[in-house]
Design a protein around this motif. Structure first.
Motif, PDB file in Angstrom:
ATOM      1  N   ALA A 106      33.937   9.826  33.606  1.00  0.00           N
ATOM      2  CA  ALA A 106      34.329   9.057  32.654  1.00  0.00           C
ATOM      3  C   ALA A 106      34.639   7.837  33.282  1.00  0.00           C
ATOM      4  O   ALA A 106      34.909   6.639  32.798  1.00  0.00           O
ATOM      5  CB  ALA A 106      35.617   9.664  32.040  1.00  0.00           C
ATOM      6  N   PRO A 110      30.508   5.652  32.636  1.00  0.00           N
ATOM      7  CA  PRO A 110      30.819   5.690  31.030  1.00  0.00           C
ATOM      8  C   PRO A 110      29.923   5.762  30.348  1.00  0.00           C
ATOM      9  O   PRO A 110      29.837   6.073  28.967  1.00  0.00           O
ATOM     10  CB  PRO A 110      31.938   4.514  30.668  1.00  0.00           C
ATOM     11  CG  PRO A 110      31.342   3.352  32.044  1.00  0.00           C
ATOM     12  CD  PRO A 110      31.073   4.540  33.101  1.00  0.00           C
ATOM     13  N   TYR A 155      37.500   4.404  25.588  1.00  0.00           N
ATOM     14  CA  TYR A 155      36.579   5.459  24.793  1.00  0.00           C
ATOM     15  C   TYR A 155      37.191   5.646  23.289  1.00  0.00           C
ATOM     16  O   TYR A 155      36.854   6.600  22.616  1.00  0.00           O
ATOM     17  CB  TYR A 155      36.863   6.826  25.477  1.00  0.00           C
ATOM     18  CG  TYR A 155      36.005   6.700  26.753  1.00  0.00           C
ATOM     19  CD1 TYR A 155      34.631   6.914  26.826  1.00  0.00           C
ATOM     20  CD2 TYR A 155      36.724   6.702  28.093  1.00  0.00           C
ATOM     21  CE1 TYR A 155      33.868   6.885  27.828  1.00  0.00           C
ATOM     22  CE2 TYR A 155      36.170   6.589  29.343  1.00  0.00           C
ATOM     23  CZ  TYR A 155      34.495   6.767  29.325  1.00  0.00           C
ATOM     24  OH  TYR A 155      33.646   6.694  30.357  1.00  0.00           O
TER      25      TYR A 155
END
Length: 239
Positions: A106, A110, A155
């Motif tokens: 993450a 990404p 996100y």
């Protein structure tokens, strides 16, 4: 609020670490599948697994233990640790996992996280593991400058199923969860937030639930030590 009993895997055993230190591991069960069945027999509706060796290696290292748990326990299960490419995501979801947790990826990749979240809606979570509000990756060994809130907000539009926030300083320490920081995170994003690290009593769970914004709690050492009774905790969170 969902309760997620935790099974951390190291060298094929169910262990608990103290504040993420691999050399501070306590072995609780040589048979992780047996431990998982104990939780399910106690009423658990989800399981939370972590491949600790995989988190450091960057690839699965406790696959046999995970597979034995999936074979033994027909409840939704999520797994983090060493999942950093699409092939590994596909392998685990095909094996029967309900949800994969991406932590290091993450931060470092990404675009990959967004890609698999689109491909597998509802089956990808992001792990936010932090010391002092800053994200740590690669088995919590590498500290970054990324903040928990900034990474979570990045996100928002990715279709992530959940955010799992771990305050590393609380993990395994039996000193209570960081309720305030977890609730603040949950209020700052629309993605469901799961609390991890430090739950040591039913009162801790009650405080997390009382925020009204936290979707779940991961409980580890408190269940193994008997400080939290699983059935009582499940009843508390259902009421």
């Amino acid at each position: 609020m969902i309760l997620y009993p935790a099974i951390d895997l190291k060298n094929g055993q169910a262990v608990r670490l103290l504040r993420g230190e691999m050399d501070a591991a306590t072995v609780f069960n040589d048979d992780p599948a047996s431990q998982a069945r104990t939780f399910v027999d106690g009423g658990a509706e989800w399981l939370h697994l972590v491949d600790l060796d995989g988190a450091f290696a960057g690839e699965p290292r406790n696959a046999r233990a995970v597979e034995s748990i999936l074979a033994a326990c027909p409840v939704p299960t999520q797994l983090g640790g060493g999942i950093r490419d699409r092939a590994t995501v596909e392998r685990w979801l095909s094996a029967g996992l309900r949800r994969v947790i991406l932590g290091t990826a993450a931060v470092e990749n990404p675009n990959f996280v967004r890609e698999v979240a689109r491909a597998y809606p509802g089956q990808v979570a992001v792990g936010l593991d932090a010391r002092g509000g800053k994200i740590a990756t690669r088995g919590w060994a590498l500290e970054t400058e990324a903040t928990v809130t900034d990474l979570a907000r990045a996100y928002e539009d990715a279709g992530i199923a959940a955010l799992i926030y771990t305050d590393i300083s609380r993990d395994g320490a039996m000193q209570g969860p960081n309720v305030e920081a977890t609730a603040d995170l949950a209020r700052s994003v629309s993605i469901p937030v799961i609390a991890s690290g430090g739950v040591s009593s039913l009162d801790d769970l009650a405080r997390l639930k009382a925020t009204g914004v936290i979707a779940g709690a991961i409980v580890g050492r408190a269940l193994y030590d008997g400080a939290v009774d699983l059935r009582t905790a499940l009843g508390l969170l259902r009421d």
